[in-house]
Design a protein around this motif. Sequence first.
Motif, PDB file in Angstrom:
ATOM      1  N   UNK A 207      43.438 -29.244   9.532  1.00 55.34           N
ATOM      2  CA  UNK A 207      43.218 -30.582   8.982  1.00 55.34           C
ATOM      3  C   UNK A 207      44.254 -31.559   9.500  1.00 55.34           C
ATOM      4  N   UNK A 208      44.967 -32.195   8.557  1.00 50.64           N
ATOM      5  CA  UNK A 208      45.980 -33.168   8.946  1.00 50.64           C
ATOM      6  C   UNK A 208      47.370 -32.546   9.102  1.00 50.64           C
ATOM      7  N   UNK A 209      47.448 -31.236   8.906  1.00 50.39           N
ATOM      8  CA  UNK A 209      48.742 -30.562   9.050  1.00 50.39           C
ATOM      9  C   UNK A 209      49.094 -30.412  10.532  1.00 50.39           C
TER      10      UNK A 209
END
Length: 333
Positions: A207-209
């Motif tokens: 994801x946004x990690x």
Amino acid sequence: MHQFIGAGVAVTGSGSAAPSLSLDNVGLSQIVETSDEWISSRTGIQQRRLATPQETLATLATEASRSALAMAEVEPQEIDLIILATSTPDDLFGTASKVQAELGAVNAVAFDLTAACSGFVFGLVTASQFIRTGVYRKVLLIGADVLSRWVDWSDRRTCVLFGDGAGAVVLQANDRDRLLGFELRSDGSQNSCLNLAYAGQPRSLVGEHAIAQGNYQFITMNGQEVYRFAVKRVPEVIEKALHRASLSTEDLDWLLLHQANQRILDAVAQRLKVPSEKVVSNLARYGNTSAASIPLALDEYVRAGKIQPGQTIAASGFGAGLTWGAAIFQWGR
């Protein structure tokens, strides 16, 4: 062991090691656009030793350590602590334990200390505190670096300066304290003047990690700024250390500076009014070996019979961080 509280510190043995491969200025001029005259006149360096693919930081550090232990007449299993001052470990988790195993120093705790070209002086002060408080009685201090791994061999501003090597000393509890005074300093606001920096690139995980992964860049240096820093700060820190020792420059037998550049050595000695015959220098044959330079030069002068027991030495390291420091000590028991 703890009955040695209040013990003094003595430097009882020295050793050094350098790779067999030597690259002189003429050879270097075949790699980058430079010349022997250009390098010699600006730095005082004529050649440098470079580790081969088979040589490691651990092998050089171990060789230097064996020589120091032999001079001090101390067996490896008698050593309580090993401090390896280095900025170029074989393993980022630390290389001191590898040296401990190679030596057979089974009773020693071992760790790395990183303070670049100031590493040996910082390590000398650190090791002395363990002895003075009575925690340990015999300490092996190593300064070693393999800077050729991290030099940009296409950058003639930096590749002419650096070499590889190792030096070591044995410190022991002593009735008389031979470490007479010291002063250590750091200024992170000038960190950008001399770097061996990590360069990470963003990497998405889920994801946004995202994290950063990458490698270390080559050594970069602002030579003019480092020169100005060294010529100003090193005399100051030596004078402060001398003040703590209740001594003056006239009391010194030897000025043992980090072997960075002959111009710096000359300028610092001139500011302190120390005659050139008291200035230790082997820079011409080894170049800048970072944490190794002070113990490597010390060992050479001791084995040549120049540095004699009881003589007073002002040692000063300075470099990346920026860090700098000085220690006033007497050689021998």
